[in-house]
Design a protein around this motif. Sequence first.
Motif, PDB file in Angstrom:
ATOM      1  N   GLN A 191       0.731  -1.248  -0.049  1.00 14.43           N
ATOM      2  CA  GLN A 191      -0.085  -0.033  -0.116  1.00 14.43           C
ATOM      3  C   GLN A 191       0.851   1.311  -0.246  1.00 14.43           C
ATOM      4  OE1 GLN A 191      -2.439   0.481   3.413  1.00 14.43           O
ATOM      5  NE2 GLN A 191      -4.172   1.561   2.097  1.00 14.43           N
ATOM      6  N   TYR A 192       1.956   1.318   0.974  1.00 12.15           N
ATOM      7  CA  TYR A 192       2.775   2.448   0.772  1.00 12.15           C
ATOM      8  C   TYR A 192       3.570   2.608  -0.702  1.00 12.15           C
ATOM      9  CZ  TYR A 192       7.092   5.161   1.666  1.00 12.15           C
ATOM     10  OH  TYR A 192       8.004   6.028   1.678  1.00 12.15           O
ATOM     11  N   THR A 193       3.751   1.635  -1.142  1.00  7.82           N
ATOM     12  CA  THR A 193       4.481   1.833  -2.572  1.00  7.82           C
ATOM     13  C   THR A 193       3.183   2.408  -3.625  1.00  7.82           C
ATOM     14  OG1 THR A 193       5.899  -0.074  -2.305  1.00  7.82           O
ATOM     15  CG2 THR A 193       5.640   0.730  -4.492  1.00  7.82           C
ATOM     16  N   TRP A 218       0.958   4.556  -2.692  1.00  6.86           N
ATOM     17  CA  TRP A 218       1.037   5.728  -2.335  1.00  6.86           C
ATOM     18  C   TRP A 218       2.166   6.751  -3.212  1.00  6.86           C
ATOM     19  CZ3 TRP A 218      -3.147   8.381  -1.165  1.00  6.86           C
ATOM     20  CH2 TRP A 218      -4.080   7.903  -0.234  1.00  6.86           C
ATOM     21  N   TYR A 272       3.677   6.923  10.084  1.00  9.53           N
ATOM     22  CA  TYR A 272       2.790   7.723   9.094  1.00  9.53           C
ATOM     23  C   TYR A 272       3.284   9.203   8.573  1.00  9.53           C
ATOM     24  CZ  TYR A 272      -0.628   3.706  10.089  1.00  9.53           C
ATOM     25  OH  TYR A 272      -1.397   2.795   9.993  1.00  9.53           O
ATOM     26  N   MET A 282       5.949   8.497   6.352  1.00  7.63           N
ATOM     27  CA  MET A 282       5.381   8.310   4.883  1.00  7.63           C
ATOM     28  C   MET A 282       4.572   9.394   4.138  1.00  7.63           C
ATOM     29  SD  MET A 282       2.215   5.463   3.992  1.00  7.63           S
ATOM     30  CE  MET A 282       0.962   6.763   4.551  1.00  7.63           C
ATOM     31  N   ASN A 286      11.011  -0.774  -2.540  1.00  8.88           N
ATOM     32  CA  ASN A 286      10.067  -1.212  -1.635  1.00  8.88           C
ATOM     33  C   ASN A 286       9.273  -2.386  -2.096  1.00  8.88           C
ATOM     34  OD1 ASN A 286       9.880   0.225   0.926  1.00  8.88           O
ATOM     35  ND2 ASN A 286       9.603   1.823  -0.744  1.00  8.88           N
ATOM     36  N   LYS A 330       4.709  -0.173   8.661  1.00 12.31           N
ATOM     37  CA  LYS A 330       3.838   0.750   8.191  1.00 12.31           C
ATOM     38  C   LYS A 330       4.796   1.797   7.135  1.00 12.31           C
ATOM     39  CE  LYS A 330       1.119   0.801  12.654  1.00 12.31           C
ATOM     40  NZ  LYS A 330       0.709   1.637  13.568  1.00 12.31           N
ATOM     41  N   VAL A 331       5.820   2.184   7.652  1.00  9.28           N
ATOM     42  CA  VAL A 331       6.797   2.962   6.785  1.00  9.28           C
ATOM     43  C   VAL A 331       7.015   2.438   5.560  1.00  9.28           C
ATOM     44  CG1 VAL A 331       9.004   3.730   6.632  1.00  9.28           C
ATOM     45  CG2 VAL A 331       7.818   3.668   8.952  1.00  9.28           C
TER      46      VAL A 331
END
Length: 434
Positions: A40-42, A44, A293, A296, A390, A432-433
């Motif tokens: 999910q972070y990727t 974003w 967060y 992020m 990532n 999360k990061v």
Amino acid sequence: MLLLIGMLLDMPSLWQPAFVGTAVAFAIGLGALPALKGYQYTAWIIAAVVAGMVYPTQLLYWGEFDLRNTWLILLVVQMVMFGMGIQMSLRDFTGLATTGRGVLIGLLCQFSIMPFMGFMLTKFFGFDDEIAAGIILIGSCSSGLASNVMVYIARANLVLSVAVTAMATLLAPFITPFMMKLLAGTLVEIKFINMMLEIIKIVLVPIGAALLHDYLKKASPEGRRAVNFIALFCLSWLLALALGGWNWLDNTLSPAGLKAAEIFSFMTGAAVVGVFYHSLATRFHKLDGFMPYVSMFGIVYFTTVTTAAGRDNLLQVGFLLFLAAAIHNTAGYVLGYWFSRLLGLDKNSARSMAFEVGLQNGGMASGLAGTMGKLGTVGLAAAVFSPWMNISGSILANYWRRHPLFKETEIEQEEKMEEIAQEPAIPSAEKKVV
């Protein structure tokens, strides 16, 4: 559907917002799929790239204010590093006693393989000077906490990984400028001392503030009183600077003395922030879990502004830059693993070194590019390399997790990881990061 219709009808007013909306919706939607939630972070980051490409002008200025402002870049990158530093601990450095040889091997591999591989790729692809310098820059940066998370997921040698990351972070102010001067000195102007001081400000200062918070968690009453006294002195120093003291120093000190005063002032700021944050964290117990967060958000900001500033360059060399990122990253995994094996590390430790070498600190690279005033050129490599690192890191970590080097029950594995981390919530927050 709106994106497709807008593209078919050649209506930018329709497909542009639909494109950004689709990317954002995709990033949000991945959170609902357990198998893909780790990416999910990727997603974003990809949404940030899309927004920067579609609305470059709108995302570079907020009214009259330039979002590439040097002080804003410095503040955001410090915020990113502080958020990452919250996941570190003073215990991370205790692993040096038992993993000293492995740490030396890891540092040797990290600060040799990636800078020289980046240099060779710039020669092979023939990038413009400043874009080439950005590739060398991200190769010359230390590893970040993402490598520790990947090692944790892969069930490799976490103690060694954390120790290498900690030491690489401390050495970065000296080794990164040296490698940049050596390999990129003919591409862009590299001022060794200036770059060293910038790395201290954007990496060591915020991480120092985070480690001070970690110290205060278990400090004795005497230790807390001593730290509070030092923080009070530091606050007085900063207030004196704000009330005209800096102007006096500027007129009194030599340029070298002024640089020293600047670094000292940043360090006093770290002490004040560390104590203030600790007082907040004792009242709001979920604050530490929220900080990833914040990191992020900062990296998404860097990616958006970098993409917007370098949009024209990305349209010309975007594919080649992505190809260079894939080669650079893969070479880090492969060479980091096999060089570690040749130098005598066991297979599990070599897996850790693969991540330490292959995964670089993109936030640090972006911050340095921003302080150089070259976010749209030197910073492009970090914007392209970070999402790919990532993705590839997650794939490799999960593959090695499914193919352990020794057989243990899930419970035994978890018990060992808890003993290493001592605070098992920390790796969960780090995820999360990533």
